[in-house]
Design a protein around this motif. Structure first.
Motif, PDB file in Angstrom:
ATOM      1  N   GLN A  92       0.621   3.117  -3.435  1.00  0.00           N
ATOM      2  CA  GLN A  92      -0.721   3.676  -3.640  1.00  0.00           C
ATOM      3  C   GLN A  92      -0.932   4.918  -2.772  1.00  0.00           C
ATOM      4  O   GLN A  92      -1.525   5.897  -3.214  1.00  0.00           O
ATOM      5  CB  GLN A  92      -1.779   2.617  -3.319  1.00  0.00           C
TER       6      GLN A  92
ATOM      7  N   GLY B 101      -7.891  -4.284  -8.000  1.00  0.00           N
ATOM      8  CA  GLY B 101      -6.637  -3.640  -8.364  1.00  0.00           C
ATOM      9  C   GLY B 101      -6.702  -3.042  -9.753  1.00  0.00           C
ATOM     10  O   GLY B 101      -7.738  -3.013 -10.408  1.00  0.00           O
ATOM     11  N   TRP B 102      -5.558  -2.578 -10.195  1.00  0.00           N
ATOM     12  CA  TRP B 102      -5.463  -1.845 -11.443  1.00  0.00           C
ATOM     13  C   TRP B 102      -5.670  -2.755 -12.661  1.00  0.00           C
ATOM     14  O   TRP B 102      -5.119  -3.833 -12.760  1.00  0.00           O
ATOM     15  CB  TRP B 102      -4.094  -1.188 -11.528  1.00  0.00           C
TER      16      TRP B 102
ATOM     17  N   GLU C 109       1.453  -1.220  -7.678  1.00  0.00           N
ATOM     18  CA  GLU C 109       2.782  -0.666  -7.916  1.00  0.00           C
ATOM     19  C   GLU C 109       3.753  -0.739  -6.742  1.00  0.00           C
ATOM     20  O   GLU C 109       4.743  -0.025  -6.716  1.00  0.00           O
ATOM     21  CB  GLU C 109       2.699   0.777  -8.427  1.00  0.00           C
ATOM     22  N   ASP C 110       3.471  -1.623  -5.764  1.00  0.00           N
ATOM     23  CA  ASP C 110       4.466  -1.811  -4.702  1.00  0.00           C
ATOM     24  C   ASP C 110       5.650  -2.632  -5.198  1.00  0.00           C
ATOM     25  O   ASP C 110       6.760  -2.484  -4.697  1.00  0.00           O
ATOM     26  CB  ASP C 110       3.845  -2.528  -3.502  1.00  0.00           C
TER      27      ASP C 110
ATOM     28  N   HIS D 156      -5.730  -3.280  -2.187  1.00  0.00           N
ATOM     29  CA  HIS D 156      -6.047  -2.948  -3.582  1.00  0.00           C
ATOM     30  C   HIS D 156      -5.052  -2.002  -4.251  1.00  0.00           C
ATOM     31  O   HIS D 156      -5.175  -1.744  -5.438  1.00  0.00           O
ATOM     32  CB  HIS D 156      -7.452  -2.340  -3.663  1.00  0.00           C
ATOM     33  N   GLY D 157      -4.101  -1.487  -3.493  1.00  0.00           N
ATOM     34  CA  GLY D 157      -3.155  -0.536  -4.073  1.00  0.00           C
ATOM     35  C   GLY D 157      -2.119  -1.235  -4.944  1.00  0.00           C
ATOM     36  O   GLY D 157      -1.601  -2.288  -4.589  1.00  0.00           O
TER      37      GLY D 157
ATOM     38  N   LEU E  78      -5.618   0.371   1.217  1.00  0.00           N
ATOM     39  CA  LEU E  78      -4.425   0.641   0.409  1.00  0.00           C
ATOM     40  C   LEU E  78      -3.627  -0.650   0.188  1.00  0.00           C
ATOM     41  O   LEU E  78      -3.153  -0.934  -0.912  1.00  0.00           O
ATOM     42  CB  LEU E  78      -3.528   1.683   1.091  1.00  0.00           C
TER      43      LEU E  78
ATOM     44  N   GLY F 269       0.799  -1.222   0.000  1.00  0.00           N
ATOM     45  CA  GLY F 269       0.000   0.000   0.000  1.00  0.00           C
ATOM     46  C   GLY F 269       0.829   1.268   0.000  1.00  0.00           C
ATOM     47  O   GLY F 269       0.291   2.370  -0.104  1.00  0.00           O
TER      48      GLY F 269
ATOM     49  N   GLY G 228      -1.933  -4.852  -7.283  1.00  0.00           N
ATOM     50  CA  GLY G 228      -2.545  -4.839  -5.965  1.00  0.00           C
ATOM     51  C   GLY G 228      -2.777  -6.257  -5.465  1.00  0.00           C
ATOM     52  O   GLY G 228      -3.041  -7.162  -6.269  1.00  0.00           O
TER      53      GLY G 228
ATOM     54  N   GLU H 195      -1.884   8.498  -4.256  1.00  0.00           N
ATOM     55  CA  GLU H 195      -3.077   9.249  -3.842  1.00  0.00           C
ATOM     56  C   GLU H 195      -2.716  10.605  -3.246  1.00  0.00           C
ATOM     57  O   GLU H 195      -3.479  11.568  -3.382  1.00  0.00           O
ATOM     58  CB  GLU H 195      -3.930   8.396  -2.898  1.00  0.00           C
TER      59      GLU H 195
ATOM     60  N   TYR I  56       6.342   5.404  -4.433  1.00  0.00           N
ATOM     61  CA  TYR I  56       5.608   5.470  -5.693  1.00  0.00           C
ATOM     62  C   TYR I  56       6.537   5.862  -6.843  1.00  0.00           C
ATOM     63  O   TYR I  56       6.470   5.305  -7.940  1.00  0.00           O
ATOM     64  CB  TYR I  56       4.458   6.476  -5.552  1.00  0.00           C
TER      65      TYR I  56
END
Ligand SMILES: [Mg+2]
Length: 352
Positions: free
Chosen positions: A171, A342-343, A280-281, A277-278, A274, A168, A232, A175, A194
């Motif tokens: 994300q 997720g994305w 790009e980690d 569902h976030g 976060l 998270g 995510g 945000e 990020y």
């Protein structure tokens, strides 16, 4: 400035390259194509490609050129980490508009060179073209030592489910940018994950190895399945479940969620949402056979490894939750279907 030959020269000057005919590289940059293979490191080559496009994946107002270069290579190489491959080379198709061929390009290449050295990669080829917006198309290659790779399809019921690091964080950074909070001094550092995600190449390689004490079954890898968290946890763990034909049960209070400062909690930022569902980690989600779990470390190379749940038989599971393959157990022990949120580039366009 800015002829094609000059741009190519800038690229070769700044990015790490490899002398031709050294081990795995039979013919390096400068000819019509590169030739790989042969040498003492004969291995299976693992290949992946990735696009990083202005105004789709990044905006120039937020990303310094160095960030663009670093993240472009990091996100592409994360897929090699998820396979347990050793990152080795990349090819770049670089699309640039007028005005980005000088200082901006140098900055981008500086960031990309830093990532390449961190991951141990050299550039072996590519192309440049001109268009209205920046686009960086990368093809990355790594070697699978002993031919072992971590596929998504290897998870079996009773395997433990693990994640690396914290989820998270990227994300939260995104945000903060979207809500124009990223310039607030107290929160600026929260944007770094990020802009420049840390990817898990060393961990991936270890998970694909036999391990030492853990090796109960010679020839098989420490992890039974793996994926990187690009879209995510809810989406990426679903991919493992679908490929493996299994379900997953995870516990909300075991998920290592991003630490959110009080000031942002009050603004409605939710660490669990976060983390679930976030995207790009670029951490790893992986499964481990129960027999290997008794001695499984809590961290590896300074990266936390957290057991968040277990793989379950999907036949019992599907009856209760029609679509979801993941059951999320909340703090008081109730189970909820966790739908992938997720994305997905095409989800909105398809109206799904
Ligand atoms: Mg991936």
């Amino acid at each position: 400035l800015g002829s094609e030959a000059e741009i190519i020269e800038r690229i070769w000057k700044r990015l790490p390259i490899c002398p031709t005919r050294r081990g795995w590289l039979s013919l390096g940059p400068g000819d019509d194509a590169a030739v790989i293979g042969g040498g003492p490191r004969a291995a299976n080559w693992v290949l992946s490609s990735d696009a990083f496009i202005q105004d789709i994946h990044f905006v120039s107002e937020v990303f310094a050129p160095e960030d663009v270069g670093y993240k472009a290579l990091a996100r592409a190489t994360s897929d090699l980490a998820a396979m347990g491959a050793v990152p080795t080379f990349f090819l770049m198709n670089l699309v640039l508009p007028d005005g980005k061929t000088g200082r901006w390009l140098d900055g981008m290449l500086t960031g990309m060179a830093r990532a390449a050295r961190e991951f141990g990669m050299v550039i072996i080829g590519g192309d440049v073209a001109k268009a209205g917006a920046i686009a960086i198309h990368l093809t990355v290659g790594g070697s699978a030592l002993h031919g072992r790779v971590l596929e998504r399809s290897g998870a079996r019921p009773e395997d433990g489910i693990y994640v690396s690091g914290r989820l998270g964080e990227a994300q939260l950074g995104l945000e903060l940018v979207l809500r124009r909070l990223h310039k607030t001094a107290a929160w600026r550092r929260l944007v770094a994950p990020y802009l420049r995600p840390k990817i898990q190449t060393v961990l991936g390689r270890w998970l694909a190895s036999e391990g030492s004490r853990q090796a109960r079954r010679p020839g098989s890898a420490i992890a039974s399945a793996a994926i990187d968290t690009s879209d995510g946890l809810s989406s990426d763990l679903s991919h493992i479940c679908e490929a493996s034909g299994v379900g997953a049960r995870i516990w909300a209070d075991r998920i290592p969620a991003v630490r959110v400062p009080d000031g942002l909690l009050r603004k409605g930022f939710n660490p669990l949402e976060l983390a679930l569902h976030g995207g790009e980690d670029y951490q790893l989600v992986f499964t481990v056979r129960r027999a290997m779990e008794w001695s499984f470390p809590k961290s590896r190379g300074g990266v936390a490894l957290t057991r968040i749940g277990e793989v379950v038989d999907v036949r019992n599971f599907a009856r209760r939750h029609t679509k979801a393959r993941i059951e999320l157990i909340d703090a008081v022990g109730r189970g909820w279907p966790l739908v992938a949120k997720g994305w997905d580039h095409f989800r909105a366009a398809d109206g799904r």
